[in-house]
Design a protein around this motif. Structure first.
Motif, mmCIF file in Angstrom:
data_model
loop_
_atom_site.group_PDB
_atom_site.id
_atom_site.type_symbol
_atom_site.label_atom_id
_atom_site.label_comp_id
_atom_site.label_asym_id
_atom_site.label_seq_id
_atom_site.Cartn_x
_atom_site.Cartn_y
_atom_site.Cartn_z
ATOM 1 N N ALA A 190 0.841 -1.206 0.000
ATOM 2 C CA ALA A 190 0.000 0.000 0.000
ATOM 3 C C ALA A 190 0.875 1.254 0.000
ATOM 4 O O ALA A 190 0.664 2.169 -0.805
ATOM 5 N N VAL A 191 1.860 1.287 0.882
ATOM 6 C CA VAL A 191 2.725 2.470 0.959
ATOM 7 C C VAL A 191 3.524 2.621 -0.338
ATOM 8 O O VAL A 191 3.723 3.738 -0.830
ATOM 9 N N THR A 192 3.954 1.491 -0.909
ATOM 10 C CA THR A 192 4.709 1.549 -2.157
ATOM 11 C C THR A 192 3.872 2.165 -3.279
ATOM 12 O O THR A 192 4.353 3.011 -4.045
ATOM 13 N N VAL A 193 2.624 1.715 -3.386
ATOM 14 C CA VAL A 193 1.738 2.263 -4.421
ATOM 15 C C VAL A 193 1.577 3.762 -4.216
ATOM 16 O O VAL A 193 1.598 4.546 -5.179
ATOM 17 N N GLU A 194 1.443 4.179 -2.970
ATOM 18 C CA GLU A 194 1.254 5.607 -2.679
ATOM 19 C C GLU A 194 2.507 6.414 -3.020
ATOM 20 O O GLU A 194 2.421 7.521 -3.547
ATOM 21 N N ILE A 195 3.662 5.845 -2.716
ATOM 22 C CA ILE A 195 4.908 6.543 -3.037
ATOM 23 C C ILE A 195 5.087 6.642 -4.548
ATOM 24 O O ILE A 195 5.489 7.677 -5.086
ATOM 25 N N ALA A 196 4.740 5.541 -5.228
ATOM 26 C CA ALA A 196 4.977 5.506 -6.664
ATOM 27 C C ALA A 196 4.050 6.454 -7.410
ATOM 28 O O ALA A 196 4.491 7.166 -8.315
ATOM 29 N N ILE A 197 2.765 6.458 -7.028
ATOM 30 C CA ILE A 197 1.847 7.192 -7.897
ATOM 31 C C ILE A 197 0.572 7.680 -7.239
ATOM 32 O O ILE A 197 0.051 8.730 -7.600
ATOM 33 N N GLY A 201 -2.677 8.920 1.396
ATOM 34 C CA GLY A 201 -2.070 8.097 2.429
ATOM 35 C C GLY A 201 -0.659 8.509 2.826
ATOM 36 O O GLY A 201 -0.168 9.577 2.467
ATOM 37 N N LEU A 202 -0.024 7.631 3.591
ATOM 38 C CA LEU A 202 1.283 7.926 4.170
ATOM 39 C C LEU A 202 2.371 8.025 3.114
ATOM 40 O O LEU A 202 3.287 8.847 3.217
ATOM 41 N N GLY A 203 2.284 7.169 2.086
ATOM 42 C CA GLY A 203 3.291 7.188 1.031
ATOM 43 C C GLY A 203 3.290 8.532 0.320
ATOM 44 O O GLY A 203 4.352 9.134 0.061
ATOM 45 N N ALA A 204 2.081 9.030 0.001
ATOM 46 C CA ALA A 204 1.974 10.344 -0.634
ATOM 47 C C ALA A 204 2.477 11.425 0.310
ATOM 48 O O ALA A 204 3.090 12.405 -0.130
#
Lengths: 254, 227
Positions: A190-197, A201-204
């Motif tokens: 989930a965090v990876t998806v948010e960081i990538a694109i 969430g937390l990744g963004a």
């Protein structure tokens, strides 16, 4: 006793203090590092304005939704494959061909099909969760005591009763271990998806802090994500001990 | 077999005692010939036929209490939820386990676990009871107690019994008929009618001249097969 328990904390605390001292002594100016004191302040600020809590809610929603969907699919397939050798042989090549695809590689397709937002993230998390649950629950079903299967035949249990009353309870302790593993994977994906694109969430949040040249806030997010992962695993470990303490015990004596 | 008969099967290890029982239970299918029950071929296990396995520790559900384990047979038989508690109570009483309903198998002794398995089998209200070395793993005193209990339970229910054992004394003590198997290929080597008076008694029956004669005959047969 208390001193003994504090020993494992000695090194990390020492390292943090040393880093803090070094950062202050050199008047650290960096886009990627920040002294621990500033990270703590940034974290407190993000907690105070609820921005990190909202991001946590978004990430955990996608994580748990994906985990639930992936677990159900993986469990259903795992049990079916574990029971039926024919089905398992039929699906063997398909499963082995699809399984090694890194779930994150589905991102471009999922993005075109579903666009930004929860749905795309949930689908990718679910895909990642299916496989460990499938493989481990299949193995768990296969290793159900054969005598119990004979008992269920001798008692003329219906197929549904056999699955619900014998196979699932017998395999449940091992299935729960698979679920715990998948929960960890779900958070990572989930965090990876948010960081990538995906802009939520937390990744963004991490990406936003990085682009705003706020290393203190970025690292605060990092620490926070670590704490959430740790808490999630702790929670499930405690649940496992509580739920299956007895089953694990009787499993040992068999 | 006659209905209501108590047949014991003995034989050296690997001669097919358990296989014979599994065939009778419908768990295995014969490669040739046929197993019939009430004139019908046995293509799969039947509810009227209950099986008591030797390894009670593996045959019981460790996550269910004693009551829950008995309940499994009632659930399989489609007995309604409201009827179950009374039946479970009666069955546990019958096998001498009243007051242990809420215990888990892991909290019970071997003898108690085997009683529990017998209770679960009786819950099927079987016309035939197949027992595969049920007391093989129990100590001598527990074993004798359970032998007498099985005899009285069987006398009360008038069930047909096939009882596999490697204990020759036990076979003669329990059975109306004892069959000795020969290995490679498994076949019947000896068949003895046991005309000892019932009810049987651990001391009197075992001192009976007929008991001793049968015992000698069976021992000689087993010895001969092992050479």
């Amino acid at each position: 006793m208390t001193l003994d328990r504090a020993k494992p904390l000695l090194l990390p605390i020492g390292a943090l203090l040393a880093f803090e001292g070094w950062a202050r002594a050199t008047h650290l100016q960096s886009d990627s590092l920040a002294p621990p004191s500033e990270i703590v302040v940034a974290l407190a600020g993000a907690l105070a304005d609820h921005s990190i809590l909202a991001a946590t809610r978004d990430t955990l929603f996608a994580t748990f939704a994906g985990l639930a969907i992936g677990s159900l699919i993986g469990l259903a397939l795992g049990i079916a494959f574990g029971i039926s050798d024919t089905l398992d042989r039929l699906m063997e090549v398909t499963v082995e061909a699809v399984r090694p695809i890194p779930s994150i590689a589905l991102l471009p397709i999922a993005l075109i099909a579903l666009g930004f937002g929860y749905r795309m993230e949930i689908v990718i998390v679910a895909f990642a969760c299916i496989w460990p649950i499938l493989i481990l629950s299949r193995a768990a079903v296969r290793s159900v005591e054969p005598r119990l299967m004979e008992v269920s035949r001798a008692l003329r249990l219906l197929a549904a009763q056999r699955v619900l009353k014998i196979i699932i309870p017998a395999a449940l302790p091992r299935i729960f271990v698979a679920f715990r593993l998948s929960a960890g994977i779900a958070l990572i994906v989930a965090v990876t998806v948010e960081i990538a694109i995906n802009p939520l969430g937390l990744g963004a949040g991490i990406m936003l802090a990085q682009q705003a040249l706020r290393p203190d806030l970025m690292l605060a997010y990092l620490v926070w994500i670590g704490a959430i992962g740790y808490a999630l695993n702790m929670l499930l470990t405690v649940a496992q001990r509580r739920l299956f303490g007895r089953a694990a015990l009787s499993g040992d004596s068999l | 077999m006659r209905p209501g008969e108590f047949l014991c099967i003995v034989g050296a290890s690997g001669c097919g005692k358990t296989t014979a029982l599994c065939l009778a239970a419908g768990l295995y299918q014969p490669t040739s010939g046929a197993v019939t029950f009430d004139g019908q071929p046995m293509l799969q296990p039947r509810r009227e036929i209950a099986i008591v396995f030797q390894d009670y520790g593996k045959a019981l559900l460790p996550w269910r209490t004693a009551a829950g384990n008995v309940s499994l047979a009632l659930e399989a038989g489609g007995i309604s939820v409201t009827e179950r508690p009374a039946r479970i109570d009666a069955l546990l009483r019958k096998v001498g386990l009243p007051g242990h309903a809420e215990k888990y198998p892991a909290e019970m002794s071997g003898g108690m676990q085997q009683r529990l398995q017998i209770a679960r089998c009786l819950a099927q209200e079987p016309k035939a009871l197949l027992m595969d070395e049920p007391f093989g793993a129990l100590d001598a005193m527990t074993r004798q107690g359970l032998q007498d209990e099985v005899l009285s339970l069987v006398a009360a229910s008038n069930a047909t019994v096939i009882f596999v054992t490697h204990d020759l004394d036990e076979a003669i003590y329990l059975g109306d008929r004892v069959v000795g198997l020969l290995p490679h290929p498994g076949r019947i080597g000896i068949e003895l009618a046991v005309n000892l008076p019932r009810p049987r008694d651990q001391l009197a029956t075992r001192e009976h001249p007929e008991f001793l004669r049968l015992r000698r005959q069976l021992f000689d047969f087993i010895k001969a097969t092992e050479q």
